[in-house]
Structures are given as C-alpha cells and as structure tokens.
Design an enzyme around this catalytic site. Sequence first.
Site, PDB file in Angstrom:
ATOM      1  N   LEU A  19      19.698  -9.711 -12.790  1.00  0.00           N
ATOM      2  CA  LEU A  19      21.069  -9.246 -12.972  1.00  0.00           C
ATOM      3  C   LEU A  19      21.562  -9.534 -14.388  1.00  0.00           C
ATOM      4  O   LEU A  19      22.210  -8.699 -15.023  1.00  0.00           O
ATOM      5  CB  LEU A  19      21.980  -9.908 -11.943  1.00  0.00           C
ATOM      6  CG  LEU A  19      23.463  -9.522 -11.991  1.00  0.00           C
ATOM      7  CD1 LEU A  19      23.629  -8.018 -11.827  1.00  0.00           C
ATOM      8  CD2 LEU A  19      24.238 -10.268 -10.918  1.00  0.00           C
ATOM      9  N   ASP A  71      13.788  -5.780  -9.210  1.00  0.00           N
ATOM     10  CA  ASP A  71      14.639  -5.976 -10.383  1.00  0.00           C
ATOM     11  C   ASP A  71      14.699  -4.734 -11.253  1.00  0.00           C
ATOM     12  O   ASP A  71      15.682  -4.508 -11.966  1.00  0.00           O
ATOM     13  CB  ASP A  71      14.156  -7.164 -11.212  1.00  0.00           C
ATOM     14  CG  ASP A  71      14.669  -8.489 -10.683  1.00  0.00           C
ATOM     15  OD1 ASP A  71      15.813  -8.523 -10.189  1.00  0.00           O
ATOM     16  OD2 ASP A  71      13.943  -9.494 -10.742  1.00  0.00           O
ATOM     17  N   ASP A 146       5.956 -23.217 -13.507  1.00  0.00           N
ATOM     18  CA  ASP A 146       5.070 -22.667 -12.475  1.00  0.00           C
ATOM     19  C   ASP A 146       3.687 -22.446 -13.079  1.00  0.00           C
ATOM     20  O   ASP A 146       3.562 -21.819 -14.134  1.00  0.00           O
ATOM     21  CB  ASP A 146       5.607 -21.330 -11.951  1.00  0.00           C
ATOM     22  CG  ASP A 146       6.921 -21.479 -11.219  1.00  0.00           C
ATOM     23  OD1 ASP A 146       7.260 -22.616 -10.842  1.00  0.00           O
ATOM     24  OD2 ASP A 146       7.606 -20.449 -11.022  1.00  0.00           O
ATOM     25  N   GLN A 191      18.604 -29.883 -19.098  1.00  0.00           N
ATOM     26  CA  GLN A 191      17.913 -30.546 -20.202  1.00  0.00           C
ATOM     27  C   GLN A 191      16.412 -30.612 -19.945  1.00  0.00           C
ATOM     28  O   GLN A 191      15.592 -30.366 -20.834  1.00  0.00           O
ATOM     29  CB  GLN A 191      18.479 -31.946 -20.406  1.00  0.00           C
ATOM     30  CG  GLN A 191      19.937 -31.991 -20.848  1.00  0.00           C
ATOM     31  CD  GLN A 191      20.455 -33.412 -20.937  1.00  0.00           C
ATOM     32  OE1 GLN A 191      19.779 -34.305 -21.453  1.00  0.00           O
ATOM     33  NE2 GLN A 191      21.661 -33.638 -20.432  1.00  0.00           N
ATOM     34  N   CYS A 380      13.033   8.915   4.687  1.00  0.00           N
ATOM     35  CA  CYS A 380      11.590   8.739   4.849  1.00  0.00           C
ATOM     36  C   CYS A 380      11.245   8.623   6.342  1.00  0.00           C
ATOM     37  O   CYS A 380      11.310   9.596   7.069  1.00  0.00           O
ATOM     38  CB  CYS A 380      11.119   7.537   4.036  1.00  0.00           C
ATOM     39  SG  CYS A 380       9.331   7.498   3.772  1.00  0.00           S
ATOM     40  N   GLU A 404       0.662   7.990  12.787  1.00  0.00           N
ATOM     41  CA  GLU A 404       0.673   6.601  12.339  1.00  0.00           C
ATOM     42  C   GLU A 404       0.631   5.641  13.518  1.00  0.00           C
ATOM     43  O   GLU A 404      -0.069   4.622  13.487  1.00  0.00           O
ATOM     44  CB  GLU A 404       1.927   6.334  11.495  1.00  0.00           C
ATOM     45  CG  GLU A 404       2.032   4.908  10.984  1.00  0.00           C
ATOM     46  CD  GLU A 404       3.266   4.689  10.121  1.00  0.00           C
ATOM     47  OE1 GLU A 404       3.356   3.610   9.510  1.00  0.00           O
ATOM     48  OE2 GLU A 404       4.130   5.592  10.053  1.00  0.00           O
ATOM     49  N   ARG A 474       2.954   7.829   3.366  1.00  0.00           N
ATOM     50  CA  ARG A 474       1.616   8.307   3.723  1.00  0.00           C
ATOM     51  C   ARG A 474       1.661   9.389   4.800  1.00  0.00           C
ATOM     52  O   ARG A 474       0.684  10.105   4.993  1.00  0.00           O
ATOM     53  CB  ARG A 474       0.755   7.155   4.256  1.00  0.00           C
ATOM     54  CG  ARG A 474       0.337   6.143   3.227  1.00  0.00           C
ATOM     55  CD  ARG A 474      -0.714   5.190   3.786  1.00  0.00           C
ATOM     56  NE  ARG A 474      -1.051   4.184   2.807  1.00  0.00           N
ATOM     57  CZ  ARG A 474      -0.405   3.028   2.677  1.00  0.00           C
ATOM     58  NH1 ARG A 474       0.600   2.754   3.485  1.00  0.00           N
ATOM     59  NH2 ARG A 474      -0.754   2.162   1.753  1.00  0.00           N
ATOM     60  N   HIS A 519      13.276   9.170  -1.268  1.00  0.00           N
ATOM     61  CA  HIS A 519      14.167   8.002  -1.336  1.00  0.00           C
ATOM     62  C   HIS A 519      15.275   8.248  -2.366  1.00  0.00           C
ATOM     63  O   HIS A 519      15.174   7.825  -3.522  1.00  0.00           O
ATOM     64  CB  HIS A 519      13.367   6.754  -1.700  1.00  0.00           C
ATOM     65  CG  HIS A 519      12.474   6.282  -0.609  1.00  0.00           C
ATOM     66  ND1 HIS A 519      12.861   5.371   0.347  1.00  0.00           N
ATOM     67  CD2 HIS A 519      11.191   6.621  -0.311  1.00  0.00           C
ATOM     68  CE1 HIS A 519      11.860   5.163   1.178  1.00  0.00           C
ATOM     69  NE2 HIS A 519      10.838   5.906   0.810  1.00  0.00           N
ATOM     70  N   GLU A 521      18.064   6.864  -2.698  1.00  0.00           N
ATOM     71  CA  GLU A 521      18.748   5.642  -3.126  1.00  0.00           C
ATOM     72  C   GLU A 521      18.222   5.109  -4.452  1.00  0.00           C
ATOM     73  O   GLU A 521      18.920   4.381  -5.167  1.00  0.00           O
ATOM     74  CB  GLU A 521      18.635   4.565  -2.042  1.00  0.00           C
ATOM     75  CG  GLU A 521      17.257   3.956  -1.867  1.00  0.00           C
ATOM     76  CD  GLU A 521      16.342   4.722  -0.923  1.00  0.00           C
ATOM     77  OE1 GLU A 521      15.322   4.150  -0.489  1.00  0.00           O
ATOM     78  OE2 GLU A 521      16.662   5.888  -0.617  1.00  0.00           O
TER      79      GLU A 521
END
Length: 547
Positions: A19, A71, A146, A191, A380, A404, A474, A519, A521
């Site tokens: 953000l 993101d 990390d 810090q 979808c 499916e 798919r 999609h 959106e």
Amino acid sequence: MARYIFITGGVVSSLGKGLASAALGALLQARGFSVRLRKLDPYLNVDPGTMSPFEHGEVFVTDDGAETDLDLGHYERFTGVAARNTDSISSGRIYSNVLEKERRGAYLGKTIQVIPHVTNEIKDFLRQGEDEVDFMLCEIGGTVGDIEGLPFFEAIRQFTHERPRGECILMHLTLLPYLAASGELKTKPTQHSVKELQSIGLAPDVLVCRSEHPIPEKERDKIALFCNVRPDAVIPAYDLKSIYEAPLAYHGQGLDQAVLDAFGISPAPRPNLARWLDVQDRIHNTDGEVRVAIVGKYVQLEDAYKSIKEALTHGGMANRVKVHVEWVDAEDFDKDDVGERLGQYNAILVPGGFGERGTEGKIKAAQFARERKIPYLGICLGMQMAVIEAARNAAGIEKAGSEEFDHEAGAKRFEPVVYHLKEWIQGNQTVTRKETDDKGGTMRLGAYNASLKEGSRVAEVYGSTRIAERHRHRYEVDVKYREKLENAGLCFSGMSPDGRLPEIVEWQDHPWFIGVQFHPELKSKPFEPHPLFADFVRAAVENSRLV
C-alpha cells in the site's frame, strides 16, 4: 534512466509495504513523474498460481498472462499503470532461470553460486524497462532478516553500489509498538530492524513507521538519531478508514517530499492531487448504502477476493453509495435455507474458484437470484454455476455439471455443460492443453478480446461491442449447449471473436443477471470503476428501493 526506490519491511510482516509503495507511486505521478512498480517475493514457488488462496490470498493476473502477487493489484489500482510479466519475480523463478541456464551450458562450466549468479539474475530483472519511466519502485516481500530474502538484499546492495550516486534510495517500513502499561511507543524494534539492514550493507534513506498512536516529535528525533536518517525523513503511518486515503495521508506526512529530497530533486514539482481529493470525497460523502453478498468458498480469508471487494467499492463510488460487502460460505447452503441467508441482500456476487467444494451452494445462489429477480454477477466459476443452474432448472438437462467435478471425483456423474478447455486461439497461435499437464501457468491466462451482442445489456453497460478482459481458467462452457440454453432464455451475449468460446451470459427477462468467464475486477480502479461493477451496484441500488 530510471531512479530506483527499494521498499523493505522490518519488525513484523503485513505492515503495508504494498500500500505504501502504491501510494508513493500515485504521489510521484501527481507531481508529473512516470512510474512503474515491481514486487520481488522470496518464496520458492515459481509464481503464486498454484498456491492455495488460504496460503497467499488472491492471484492477480496481468494482460500478458502473468500470475502475480496481489500487491500488483494495489499498484494498478493506485497508479493506473498496467502491470506486466516483468513486474513480478520470486526466488523460485530466479532459481529456475539460473538452473535452466546452467543446463544449457550458459555459464561455461563454472560453479553456480548465489553470488554472483543468483544475484546477477535478480539485477538483470531489476534493469528491465529502466529507460521507460522516471521512477522504478521495487518492493521486497517479507521482512529484513528472513533467510530466504537474503539474496534479494544482497542483489540490492550490489545494484545500488554499481549505479551512479543519487540514483537509488531505500525506504524501510517498521512498527512502533505501543505498551499500554507504560503508555509508551517503543522505538527499539525499529532501531534493531535498521541495524539488521546495516549489517548487510544497506541503510534506509526514508523510514515509514506504522503506529496506532501519534508519534511525538521527540520520538521521531530519537529514531532519526539512532537510525541515521534525517528527522523529516521519519514518516508516520497511521491506520486509515479506507486504503484510498493513503496517498493524501502520506502526502500530509511528507513522504513524497522526503523521497524527492533524498534524490536531491529541488525544486520539486507541485503535486496535483485533484484525483485523490475526488476519490476521498466519493468515499466519505455518500447518498445511501447497499448490501452485497459474496457467496464463495474462501470467505475465511478476505484477501482471496481482494480485487472483487475493491471493485465493489469502486462501483459504490461511481454511484455515491457505500457498499457493505458480506461474506457467505457457499458450503453453508448444504444445510441452511438459501432464502433465509440471501433474501436480506440487495445483490449477489458469486466469484471464481477451483474444485467441487461449495459449488452446489453457488448453484443454489444463482437459482435464488434468478427466481427472486435479485441482481446477480457471476465471475468465472460463478458464470459456470449460473449456466449449470440454467441447464438443470430451465433447459431440462437434469444431470448438468462440470467435467472438473467428474475429473476430481474420478467418475462420470454429470453431463458436462462445462468442459476442460483443450484448445484456444492466443494472438495468431493455437494453444493446446491436456488434463495431465502441470498445473502451473497452464490455464487460459491474460487479456483476450470478446465480441458482444448488439442490443444486449452488456453491450449497453460497456458502451461497445468489442472488449478485452483478463482470464484465468481451465474450464469453459461448452458452446454446443448454446441453442438449448438460449431457447430457455439464457442469452450468450458475449463470445470469443471466433465464436467458439462463451464469454458472457445474461438472462433477458431479469432486471440484472450477468455471468462473465473473465475477471473484470482486475481492471477496476477508484478513479476509473469497471463498468460492470458500476452498473451492478447501480442495479443493487435500484433493488434496494424496491424492497
């Protein structure tokens, strides 16, 4: 040549680096600069495409068919710059590229090591398209320290050292925890986070400090002193009622000015914030409200439907109403009455998903919306469930289902009105897929054109009969059932240009019932709401007035 801003995080995850990056990109645009935003993720998956939504949240899809981190959705929504395949990279993709080169003999028999081969691959990724924009904003996932992120931090250290002075800065996000017992904000974690950065050869130029409480001036001075940054480069980041307040909030705290000062850009161009003032006005000054139910299978993690929720917000802004999104678990309809749960909403949205779990509940939701004349948007899988419902209850295909589900169960139980998509046209090429192919990157992905039926509702909504939307699936509605379904009243109002793949269906005798295979959106923005979501919310408003 682009200037680079590297955005890192410390202390804890989920501080809002994405953000902050998106908001900074929007502020730099407001000052007349061009930007591109990128995400570097340390996980070993090649991309998030095969990750469970419960693990990772939404998979954001670009026009050129990349499956990326959510993101990138923030980046697009805040800047309007369409993300590309070159804007997302993971450790898995980096290592995969290095190993492919090693197998081809590209390294001429050398011993392959993290330094320099992996770090060089990361730097090559960073350089792509650097002549296209004024600023390149690169967010590094995870937190400093990390172990899986170390190659990225080392690559950034090398990259900044190799570039001319003044072309790269580092923005670091940290947390200032508040101890209620002593009534104090504690700066020590920040810090230590900066000290961790310094131990690997990096030093922040701008510090963004998340806090639930106001940061006193003396604490900002203390952070600046111990972290070796200018006091005006210590930027408070407080909780907001809406993420779309972030650009104005960060501007008010001086983030964009601190960044330009770090680059020595003076005098800085004055910002034009009219776009974000209008967005904020539309968020806070509404003329009503509507309730929309999202009937899904991943409702325990809202990030799984992040772009849908934001697109509904944008639709509300277009209509100056507040949209209350409520999550409904599709599996609940196996035991609960649909009417009791869905009768209280002004509109129903059924999103995408994979697998059979929860699909019968989605089919019931589509039936309820059709019969009760409630606005319905199926995305979808949500479109496929609407088609199956129509086939079963209107077209007389009692065993209608999806290939499916049979594939998942290992038995033939349904007449597959939805089938595994084995071939389609992409550009000038034919793409083929088999059910036994690897799962990663083997769907119909990215932007495809569609032709809309003149006089249809969707043609009216789009104001055009030609559109391009992003796909990720798919399975596809089998066009051989089109005539039988249209005779029952379900109009196939959008098709692929070759007429082989159904893209949009709608009930002609319904106030607003649309299913789309793509999609929408993914392309919605607060300052440019997607037309389908804007009209869907308008229909919800109309429905609320009828109740």
